[in-house]
Design an enzyme around this catalytic site. Sequence first.
Site, PDB file in Angstrom:
ATOM      1  N   ASN A   9      -9.819 -17.404  -8.700  1.00  0.00           N
ATOM      2  CA  ASN A   9      -9.113 -16.053  -8.856  1.00  0.00           C
ATOM      3  C   ASN A   9      -9.075 -15.913 -10.316  1.00  0.00           C
ATOM      4  OD1 ASN A   9      -7.642 -13.913  -8.853  1.00  0.00           O
ATOM      5  ND2 ASN A   9      -5.645 -15.054  -7.970  1.00  0.00           N
ATOM      6  N   TRP A  10      -9.812 -14.946 -10.767  1.00  0.00           N
ATOM      7  CA  TRP A  10      -9.668 -14.610 -12.078  1.00  0.00           C
ATOM      8  C   TRP A  10      -8.627 -13.880 -12.831  1.00  0.00           C
ATOM      9  CZ3 TRP A  10     -15.668 -13.610 -13.667  1.00  0.00           C
ATOM     10  CH2 TRP A  10     -16.235 -14.873 -13.283  1.00  0.00           C
ATOM     11  N   GLU A  96       1.712 -12.964  -7.248  1.00  0.00           N
ATOM     12  CA  GLU A  96       1.833 -12.150  -8.460  1.00  0.00           C
ATOM     13  C   GLU A  96       1.880 -10.669  -7.988  1.00  0.00           C
ATOM     14  OE1 GLU A  96      -1.500 -13.724 -10.869  1.00  0.00           O
ATOM     15  OE2 GLU A  96      -0.333 -15.617 -10.956  1.00  0.00           O
ATOM     16  N   GLU A 166       0.266 -21.397  -1.897  1.00  0.00           N
ATOM     17  CA  GLU A 166       0.329 -21.455  -3.502  1.00  0.00           C
ATOM     18  C   GLU A 166       1.779 -21.548  -3.916  1.00  0.00           C
ATOM     19  OE1 GLU A 166      -3.474 -19.677  -5.416  1.00  0.00           O
ATOM     20  OE2 GLU A 166      -1.886 -18.142  -5.121  1.00  0.00           O
ATOM     21  N   GLY A 172       0.236 -21.504 -12.736  1.00  0.00           N
ATOM     22  CA  GLY A 172      -0.123 -21.314 -14.057  1.00  0.00           C
ATOM     23  C   GLY A 172       1.015 -22.031 -14.992  1.00  0.00           C
ATOM     24  N   GLY A 233      -6.696 -20.854 -10.427  1.00  0.00           N
ATOM     25  CA  GLY A 233      -6.754 -19.826 -11.245  1.00  0.00           C
ATOM     26  C   GLY A 233      -7.260 -20.183 -12.690  1.00  0.00           C
ATOM     27  N   GLY A 234      -6.459 -20.438 -13.578  1.00  0.00           N
ATOM     28  CA  GLY A 234      -6.984 -20.793 -14.836  1.00  0.00           C
ATOM     29  C   GLY A 234      -8.201 -21.894 -15.203  1.00  0.00           C
TER      30      GLY A 234
END
Length: 249
Positions: A9-10, A96, A166, A172, A233-234
């Site tokens: 997931n960018w 988010e 999640e 993050g 993610g990251g």
Amino acid sequence: MRSKIVAGNWKMNKNLAETEALLAELSAKLPDTSAEVMVAPTYINLTSAVRHLESSAIEVIAQNMHFAESGAYTGEISADMLLNVGINTAIIGHSERRAYFGETDEILAKKVTTALSKGIRVMFCFGEELADRKSDNHFKVVESQLKNALFALDASSWSKIVLAYEPVWAIGTGETASPEQAQEMHAFIRKTITEAYDASIANDVSILYGGSVKPANAEEIFSKPDVDGGLIGGASLVADDFVAIIKAI
Ligand code: 13P
């Protein structure tokens, strides 16, 4: 059918040139794997990403979609628009989106229904906040997130659903759920689905873990029996890290 999945997931990262460069590097370095590999670039770069990966095993997926067919929803993207550019899977319910864009269980239930009615596969995200875990409410929170958004679906819909647990406190932050915490929750999720539906649906659904998955911890998390992969993610923004995580599965 339950499959192994590693998805990146960018989020709101990478412009067009950076997207194309990362996709080229990923394609070149993609290891041989039976797992499904997916990437979710930002909306504006989806068309280019699909074209770029035409002859690749990597699937391009969306980070979000709207529940309405079309109409006066400024800034939104419909299921048909996604299908039209070759996107067949959408992330729905990311924490988010819930936290910053007011997406409630009710809105998410509508998005899931629309996606499934259009034949779009849903990667449904959910997970508790730190306060929920500290007060020992994490199972209750997860159960209600699942129930409110998914449990009105008929049994046949579940073949088009992937779950991504999640925990918000691990996203993050560099803090990861331990492999034992992930396994415990994933087993609880299967038990909850078994009670709402039946064991075959619970056993067939892929449940991914997301939250600070890195090359250093991926293998141990993925080794747990109820963890079918990860939503990254990251670490998915760095080709070598994402490739290492794919290798870990
Ligand atoms: P990080 O891997 O950066 O913690 O993000 C996880 C996530 O939110 C994936 O959707």
